[in-house]
Design an enzyme around this catalytic site. Sequence first.
Site, PDB file in Angstrom:
ATOM      1  N   SER A 238       0.806  -1.224   0.000  1.00  0.00           N
ATOM      2  CA  SER A 238       0.000   0.000   0.000  1.00  0.00           C
ATOM      3  C   SER A 238       0.841   1.276   0.000  1.00  0.00           C
ATOM      4  O   SER A 238       1.605   1.540   0.928  1.00  0.00           O
ATOM      5  CB  SER A 238      -0.922   0.008   1.221  1.00  0.00           C
ATOM      6  OG  SER A 238      -1.450   1.291   1.394  1.00  0.00           O
TER       7      SER A 238
ATOM      8  N   THR B 192     -10.527   1.540  -0.655  1.00  0.00           N
ATOM      9  CA  THR B 192     -10.178   1.338  -2.058  1.00  0.00           C
ATOM     10  C   THR B 192     -10.907   0.119  -2.615  1.00  0.00           C
ATOM     11  O   THR B 192     -11.772  -0.459  -1.950  1.00  0.00           O
ATOM     12  CB  THR B 192      -8.637   1.340  -2.237  1.00  0.00           C
ATOM     13  OG1 THR B 192      -8.346   1.284  -3.626  1.00  0.00           O
ATOM     14  CG2 THR B 192      -7.949   0.187  -1.538  1.00  0.00           C
TER      15      THR B 192
ATOM     16  N   LYS C 295     -15.515   0.838  -2.473  1.00  0.00           N
ATOM     17  CA  LYS C 295     -15.872   2.259  -2.490  1.00  0.00           C
ATOM     18  C   LYS C 295     -17.379   2.530  -2.578  1.00  0.00           C
ATOM     19  O   LYS C 295     -17.854   3.547  -2.070  1.00  0.00           O
ATOM     20  CB  LYS C 295     -15.166   2.968  -3.658  1.00  0.00           C
ATOM     21  CG  LYS C 295     -13.678   3.172  -3.433  1.00  0.00           C
ATOM     22  CD  LYS C 295     -13.102   4.036  -4.535  1.00  0.00           C
ATOM     23  CE  LYS C 295     -11.636   4.302  -4.300  1.00  0.00           C
ATOM     24  NZ  LYS C 295     -11.097   5.331  -5.204  1.00  0.00           N
TER      25      LYS C 295
ATOM     26  N   GLY D  31     -12.349   6.761 -20.602  1.00  0.00           N
ATOM     27  CA  GLY D  31     -12.632   5.734 -19.594  1.00  0.00           C
ATOM     28  C   GLY D  31     -13.822   6.095 -18.722  1.00  0.00           C
ATOM     29  O   GLY D  31     -14.050   7.278 -18.423  1.00  0.00           O
TER      30      GLY D  31
ATOM     31  N   GLY E 222     -13.921   3.325 -12.260  1.00  0.00           N
ATOM     32  CA  GLY E 222     -13.916   3.891 -10.912  1.00  0.00           C
ATOM     33  C   GLY E 222     -13.195   5.226 -10.808  1.00  0.00           C
ATOM     34  O   GLY E 222     -13.652   6.121 -10.088  1.00  0.00           O
TER      35      GLY E 222
ATOM     36  N   ARG F 191     -14.441   2.547 -24.188  1.00  0.00           N
ATOM     37  CA  ARG F 191     -14.486   1.388 -25.095  1.00  0.00           C
ATOM     38  C   ARG F 191     -15.904   0.807 -25.129  1.00  0.00           C
ATOM     39  O   ARG F 191     -16.451   0.562 -26.191  1.00  0.00           O
ATOM     40  CB  ARG F 191     -13.478   0.351 -24.599  1.00  0.00           C
ATOM     41  CG  ARG F 191     -13.447  -0.919 -25.393  1.00  0.00           C
ATOM     42  CD  ARG F 191     -12.391  -1.850 -24.858  1.00  0.00           C
ATOM     43  NE  ARG F 191     -12.604  -2.206 -23.452  1.00  0.00           N
ATOM     44  CZ  ARG F 191     -11.807  -3.005 -22.756  1.00  0.00           C
ATOM     45  NH1 ARG F 191     -10.726  -3.518 -23.310  1.00  0.00           N
ATOM     46  NH2 ARG F 191     -12.062  -3.275 -21.493  1.00  0.00           N
ATOM     47  N   THR F 192     -16.486   0.627 -23.958  1.00  0.00           N
ATOM     48  CA  THR F 192     -17.866   0.148 -23.884  1.00  0.00           C
ATOM     49  C   THR F 192     -18.764   1.375 -23.713  1.00  0.00           C
ATOM     50  O   THR F 192     -18.891   1.920 -22.616  1.00  0.00           O
ATOM     51  CB  THR F 192     -18.042  -0.807 -22.681  1.00  0.00           C
ATOM     52  OG1 THR F 192     -16.946  -1.724 -22.668  1.00  0.00           O
ATOM     53  CG2 THR F 192     -19.349  -1.556 -22.739  1.00  0.00           C
TER      54      THR F 192
ATOM     55  N   TYR G 171       0.046   5.424 -12.752  1.00  0.00           N
ATOM     56  CA  TYR G 171       1.370   5.829 -12.271  1.00  0.00           C
ATOM     57  C   TYR G 171       2.330   4.640 -12.123  1.00  0.00           C
ATOM     58  O   TYR G 171       3.381   4.751 -11.511  1.00  0.00           O
ATOM     59  CB  TYR G 171       1.283   6.628 -10.969  1.00  0.00           C
ATOM     60  CG  TYR G 171       0.480   5.984  -9.881  1.00  0.00           C
ATOM     61  CD1 TYR G 171       0.982   4.936  -9.145  1.00  0.00           C
ATOM     62  CD2 TYR G 171      -0.801   6.439  -9.597  1.00  0.00           C
ATOM     63  CE1 TYR G 171       0.244   4.336  -8.154  1.00  0.00           C
ATOM     64  CE2 TYR G 171      -1.556   5.858  -8.606  1.00  0.00           C
ATOM     65  CZ  TYR G 171      -1.023   4.807  -7.880  1.00  0.00           C
ATOM     66  OH  TYR G 171      -1.771   4.211  -6.900  1.00  0.00           O
TER      67      TYR G 171
END
Length: 287
Positions: free
Chosen positions: A16, A60, A64, A137, A140, A161-162, A230
């Site tokens: 984490s 996370t 969420k 995108g 989440g 994409r969807t 990242y």
Amino acid sequence: MEPKKFGVIGHPIGHSLSAVMHTRVFKELNLPHTYEAFDVAPENLKEFITNSDLTGINVTIPHKVEVMKLMDELDQSAKDIHAVNTVKLSPQPNTNNPTPQNFKRNSVGHNTDAVGFSESLKEEDINLENKNVLVIGAGGVSRAILISLTNNNANVTLTNRTKQKAIDLIQELSINPKIIDYQELTTKNQLPEIDIIVNTTSIGMHPNENTSPIPKEFLKPNHIIFDAVYNPLKTKLIKDAEFIGCKTISGVNMLVHQGAQSLRIWLGIEPPIQAMKDEVLKHLKTQ
Ligand code: ATR
């Protein structure tokens, strides 16, 4: 000062970055508090929240949305984004006399991801007002960024994409960005009018480092590129953008700023942003 306990819950939780980042803050500010990562399976979420002796919890994947139902209250950010990433529990349980009554605490759900995004841009002197922003995108990460952009009066174009997922998401969030077909991103140059491109997909993430959502030849030096990915620190999109001469912003900055906002909510402190960033970068480089 009374030591307080904090933590992040997820499943799986892995290594984490939140734990190392917040632990660095407490060390930097000479605070006696602790921060740990907890692997909490979905079937144990309710019990963990109900019996936790933590003062603050970061939430996370995959909790969420589910954690919202367990909150006594939701602040406006969580209501807008329809997800919680920060829980504040108060008052502290009486540990000398931990009867069930003493353990009844008030839980408030917040979402600091939108502030994390907008602060990352503010740090680079980027004002979102009236900017044309393309968001790629509809998962989440996208929902908080879409709310942040809407609250800051940006003109948003969304693609996924969807396509149906993008349509469902904007309906859920009660926002009204323009939606374009995902195929057009790589076949037709949709970017001449765009000021800021935001990648919220996992394209380019380890182990698919050689992929990017946008062909390099569509990028222009006046584009600002934000990549929520990242890992690796420099994605193909960021490398291509740097080559073209665009201003680029890494997802590390959003991670740091959402964490900083959690600390403001929990403790009312002004966190040491640079130390947090240094700590996260140090760990990402050795991973
Ligand atoms: P997160 O919480 O990180 O946003 P997510 O909810 O799984 O993760 O969302 C992943 C996003 O990346 C989605 O928008 C997904 O597109 P779909 O809705 O079509 O699945 C997008 N994504 C992931 N891999 C992709 C790929 N190879 N090409 C295009 N989009 C991709």
